[in-house]
Design an enzyme around this catalytic site. Structure first.
Site: not given
Ligand code: XBP
Ligand code: MG
Length: 262
Positions: A8, A10
């Site tokens: 991922d 953020d």
């Protein structure tokens, strides 16, 4: 066999929500004369909805904020584009460093021939700006696939972006491990059948991470050790190495084969 790590972006690769997205949203609101301010606490709540445009719409629907009368048609897109400009301007100064242990784990994975990919809700340009400015020139190319933003219609916690990445990499979910920071990210990855490591941050630390392989407050480094929140193995030295990750993966694979026998 573990063949690929899917990261991922953020909150996982870097603390971009805290140091990039939130301040950029607030500056964009001010530019358009919208009298909103998303403080840390409110933004923490709004992070339950992924995607910047989706987050603005959710805020409008659920928080009943004041709206100026003279906003032009399509103003949500305008705010979001302005926010993205502020965000990328800031990121391009190298203002948001990688989280502890991220560069180390990426390098270890490469040395061991483990493939790398990205699965994120934010845009492709935001990801490449972050990687080039804060991680180093050429790091973008370490990732075989960058699954990002509006390439899928349903964002996390839907699993679409993970399915997209699996498809593009031509790989099975049980040959991958995902690394996420949030409960919505965990749901997205696990929904695609991918075992998942959680590196929580200040926004996500109290969330429900049931089903994660291990829960840490970062990947950790020799000089910045991680706090272990839940783990089936010892974390030697206070940081997650590829070898520990492979142990975790073996434990997960064994539990899956035991489940099948029941
Ligand atoms: C995080 C998100 C994104 C960003 C904003 O995505 O929820 O919505 O806050 O991005 P992830 P945009 O954790 O999956 O990387 O404004 O570009 O949509
Ligand atoms: Mg995240």
């Amino acid at each position: 066999m573990l063949r690929c790590l899917i990261f991922d972006v953020d909150g996982t690769l870097a603390d971009t929500e805290r140091h990039g997205h939130r301040p950029a949203f607030n500056r964009a609101f001010a530019d358009l004369g919208i009298d909103w301010h998303w403080d840390e606490t409110l933004y923490g709540e709004l992070l339950g909805v992924t995607g910047g445009k989706e987050r603005i719409r959710y805020f409008l629907e659920c928080y009943n904020p004041p709206i100026p009368n003279d906003l032009p048609l399509g103003w949500i897109d305008w705010v979001h584009q302005t926010k993205t400009r502020y965000y990328t301007d800031w990121v391009r100064t190298g203002g948001i460093p990688p989280r502890a242990g991220v560069m180390r784990l990426l390098q270890e994975a490469r040395q061991q021939g483990i493939r790398l990919a990205i699965s994120t809700t934010t845009s492709f340009d935001n990801v490449t700006s972050l990687l080039s400015s804060s991680f180093g020139e050429g790091v973008v190319d370490w990732f075989e696939i960058i699954g990002a933003g509006d390439i899928v219609s349903r964002k996390k916690p839907a699993s679409d972006i993970y399915h997209y990445v699996l498809d593009q990499c031509q790989i099975a979910p049980n040959e991958c491990v995902a690394i996420e920071d949030s409960a919505v990210g965990l749901r997205a990855a696990m929904g695609a059948g991918i075992p998942t490591i959680i590196t929580a941050n200040d926004y996500t630390i109290g969330q429900d991470f049931s089903g994660a392989m291990i829960i840490l407050d970062s990947l950790g480094d020799p000089r910045i050790p991680a706090t272990v929140l839940s783990a089936p193995v010892e974390l030697g030295g206070g940081y997650l190495t590829i070898n520990t990750l492979l142990d975790l993966y073996r434990i997960w694979a064994e539990s899956q084969s035991q489940l099948k026998q029941i």
